[in-house]
Design a protein around this motif. Structure first.
Motif, short mmCIF file in Angstrom:
data_model
loop_
_atom_site.label_atom_id
_atom_site.label_comp_id
_atom_site.label_asym_id
_atom_site.label_seq_id
_atom_site.Cartn_x
_atom_site.Cartn_y
_atom_site.Cartn_z
N ASN A 288 32.07 31.48 33.10
CA ASN A 288 33.42 31.08 33.49
C ASN A 288 34.10 32.20 34.27
OD1 ASN A 288 33.37 28.66 31.59
ND2 ASN A 288 33.17 30.33 30.12
N VAL A 289 34.73 31.84 35.39
CA VAL A 289 35.46 32.81 36.21
C VAL A 289 36.72 32.15 36.76
CG1 VAL A 289 35.43 34.36 38.20
CG2 VAL A 289 33.31 33.94 36.93
N LYS A 290 37.87 32.74 36.44
CA LYS A 290 39.13 32.35 37.06
C LYS A 290 39.79 33.59 37.64
CE LYS A 290 40.49 28.15 34.56
NZ LYS A 290 41.54 27.51 33.72
N VAL A 291 40.38 33.43 38.82
CA VAL A 291 40.99 34.57 39.51
C VAL A 291 42.38 34.21 39.99
CG1 VAL A 291 40.66 36.33 41.29
CG2 VAL A 291 38.66 35.16 40.34
N ALA A 292 43.31 35.13 39.78
CA ALA A 292 44.66 35.02 40.34
C ALA A 292 44.89 36.24 41.22
CB ALA A 292 45.70 34.97 39.24
N GLY A 293 45.63 36.05 42.31
CA GLY A 293 45.84 37.18 43.21
C GLY A 293 47.12 37.05 44.00
N GLY A 294 47.45 38.11 44.71
CA GLY A 294 48.62 38.10 45.57
C GLY A 294 49.16 39.49 45.81
N VAL A 295 50.35 39.55 46.38
CA VAL A 295 51.03 40.82 46.60
C VAL A 295 52.09 40.99 45.52
CG1 VAL A 295 50.59 40.79 49.07
CG2 VAL A 295 52.69 39.80 48.20
N MET A 296 52.49 42.22 45.28
CA MET A 296 53.39 42.50 44.17
C MET A 296 54.84 42.12 44.45
SD MET A 296 51.85 46.08 42.71
CE MET A 296 50.07 46.33 42.53
N GLU A 297 55.22 42.04 45.72
CA GLU A 297 56.60 41.70 46.05
C GLU A 297 56.86 40.23 45.76
OE1 GLU A 297 54.60 43.47 47.84
OE2 GLU A 297 55.61 45.38 48.19
N ASN B 49 32.07 44.03 36.68
CA ASN B 49 30.74 44.49 36.28
C ASN B 49 30.80 45.60 35.24
OD1 ASN B 49 28.24 43.31 37.78
ND2 ASN B 49 29.87 43.33 39.30
N ILE B 50 31.85 46.42 35.28
CA ILE B 50 32.03 47.42 34.22
C ILE B 50 32.27 46.71 32.90
CG2 ILE B 50 33.54 49.25 33.38
CD1 ILE B 50 33.93 50.09 36.31
N ALA B 51 33.10 45.67 32.91
CA ALA B 51 33.35 44.90 31.69
C ALA B 51 32.07 44.28 31.17
CB ALA B 51 34.39 43.81 31.96
N LEU B 52 31.22 43.80 32.07
CA LEU B 52 29.99 43.12 31.68
C LEU B 52 28.87 44.07 31.24
CD1 LEU B 52 29.90 40.42 34.50
CD2 LEU B 52 30.37 40.03 32.07
N GLU B 53 29.13 45.37 31.32
CA GLU B 53 28.15 46.32 30.79
C GLU B 53 27.98 46.16 29.28
OE1 GLU B 53 28.74 49.84 34.17
OE2 GLU B 53 29.55 50.11 32.15
N GLU B 54 28.96 45.57 28.64
CA GLU B 54 28.87 45.22 27.22
C GLU B 54 28.25 43.82 27.12
OE1 GLU B 54 29.27 45.71 23.11
OE2 GLU B 54 29.82 47.17 24.66
N PRO B 55 27.03 43.67 26.62
CA PRO B 55 26.39 42.35 26.57
C PRO B 55 27.17 41.36 25.71
CG PRO B 55 24.80 44.11 26.18
CD PRO B 55 26.15 44.74 26.12
N GLY B 56 27.08 40.08 26.05
CA GLY B 56 27.68 39.04 25.25
C GLY B 56 29.01 38.54 25.73
N LEU B 57 29.52 39.08 26.83
CA LEU B 57 30.78 38.62 27.40
C LEU B 57 30.46 37.67 28.55
CD1 LEU B 57 32.74 42.01 27.52
CD2 LEU B 57 32.54 40.37 25.63
N ASP B 58 30.95 36.44 28.50
CA ASP B 58 30.55 35.46 29.49
C ASP B 58 31.71 34.83 30.26
OD1 ASP B 58 31.72 33.83 27.62
OD2 ASP B 58 29.97 32.54 27.29
N THR B 59 32.94 35.30 30.00
CA THR B 59 34.13 34.71 30.64
C THR B 59 34.95 35.81 31.30
OG1 THR B 59 34.22 32.89 29.07
CG2 THR B 59 36.25 33.41 30.25
N LEU B 60 35.29 35.61 32.58
CA LEU B 60 36.04 36.60 33.34
C LEU B 60 37.38 36.02 33.77
CD1 LEU B 60 33.19 37.92 35.69
CD2 LEU B 60 34.05 38.99 33.59
#
Length: 375
Positions: free
Chosen positions: A236-245, A149-160
């Motif tokens: 568009n929204v794509k997410v990757a996640g996990g633990v650092m080890e 949401n901080i990134a989207l404070e700049e209008p015109g960004l539609d892909t996360l």
């Protein structure tokens, strides 16, 4: 074990790792609560070990996991904080009971299929009553949602493009959830439509703040595609996640492959038994309390649009403490004023992303976000 007087918040699943942390932060906000679970004596033992617990009013209640028993327990409360998961298996009774008595509902899920189910099944009913239904009010994935949401404070960004990583070992309940979500389909958002991930998808990712790369997976799809599905800013929204080890993630990948080859062909009951056995062998007890020098987190969001780019990174620590705080603050806020949105909503949609960031900052759980913009 009855209550002497109704308290405004019920923490259901108080014997768990996260339930205790919610109680600790409710004490910080001086919010009276009921600590509930299936074993009343165990609940009492856990609560009485919370430092300074004698400075807040609370009751301990033993309750069966049925809609009828939970409805009786929740009656008179204004907010339910549910930590009893996996939620796709056990969450329905608590949601139905909260709706029946007119209480706001929060939980700590990381299960995409459960978040979708909540939205489709009960979202409209909660909205009609002016109540909040906010599954997934937790570090995973609310802190990443704050960054988005901080990134989207700049209008015109539609892909996360979102990355969620943390260092540490999951609790028993989280481990059960990790293996439960293997059975579900996982989705990302493409042009505002759900698209299914390949079950064995993996990524080699750059981790902000360090030279070493890490392994990540779709991690059940995460909640972000669901939360942003009906947000007109986002397509568009794509997410990757996990633990650092890396060793842990290599184990996750191997287990996913083994599930697809050996367990998915089984009938549902046999799948359940096999996954429960694996999960129990991985984590059968309570992990140690988080150490902020060891248990850190990174939430990184790259947002883009036709003529703009933004990169927001939030470095934090103690992700389970972040969850406890987010739950306790949400309850504290709901006791005093209506949420920004009723019905199904994310924590940011209900309480405001800058407000939640301020709470995490005030308790020393995250750094000030790093923000880079190009236009």
């Amino acid at each position: 074990m009855g209550t002497s007087a109704k308290k405004p918040v019920v923490v259901y699943g108080a014997t768990g790792y996260t339930g205790r942390l919610i109680i600790e932060y409710l004490r910080e906000f001086n919010v009276p609560f009921i600590a509930a679970g299936r074993d009343g004596e165990r609940v009492r033992e856990v609560v009485e070990k919370v430092p300074g617990i004698d400075t807040v009013e609370y009751d301990v209640v033993e309750v069966e996991h049925t809609v009828e028993a939970l409805t009786q327990l929740f009656d008179g409360a204004q907010v339910v904080c549910n930590t009893v998961g996996p939620f796709i298996k056990y969450g329905g009774e608590a949601v139905q009971a909260a709706l029946a008595v007119g209480a706001h509902y929060l939980d700590t899920t990381g299960e995409q299929d459960w978040v979708m189910h909540c939205c489709e099944t009960w979202g409209a009913a909660f909205a009609q009553k002016g109540l909040l239904l906010a599954p997934g009010t937790a570090q995973m994935y609310t802190t990443g949602e704050i960054a988005a949401n901080i990134a989207l404070e700049e209008p015109g960004l539609d892909t996360l493009d979102i990355l969620v990583l943390w260092r540490g070992f999951p609790t028993y309940a989280s481990t059960q959830t990790i293996f439960t979500i293997l059975k579900a389909n996982h989705y990302y958002l493409q042009q505002n439509e759900y698209v299914q991930w390949a079950p064995t998808s993996t990524f080699e990712v750059n981790v902000p703040g360090q030279h070493q790369t890490a392994i990540a997976v779709p991690w059940g799809g995460t909640s972000h595609p669901v939360w942003f599905k009906n947000d007109p800013r986002v397509a568009n929204v794509k997410v990757a996640g996990g633990v650092m080890e890396r060793a842990v993630m290599e184990g996750v990948i191997a287990t996913t492959k083994m599930f697809e080859e050996q367990i998915r062909p089984l009938d549902p009951e046999a799948q359940e038994a096999a996954l429960a056995q694996i999960a129990g062998s991985v984590q059968a007890g309570m992990p140690p309390r988080e150490n902020p020098r060891i248990n850190n987190s990174v939430d990184s969001v790259m947002a883009s649009g036709p003529l703009g780019r933004a990169h927001v990174v939030i470095h934090g620590n103690s992700n389970y403490k972040q969850t406890g705080l987010l739950q306790a603050y949400a309850a504290y806020s709901l006791l005093q004023q209506a949420p920004l949105r009723t019905g199904f909503a994310s924590a940011c949609q209900a309480f405001g992303h800058r407000n939640l960031l301020g709470q995490l900052r005030s308790f020393g759980l995250v750094l000030n976000p790093s923000v880079t913009r190009l236009s």
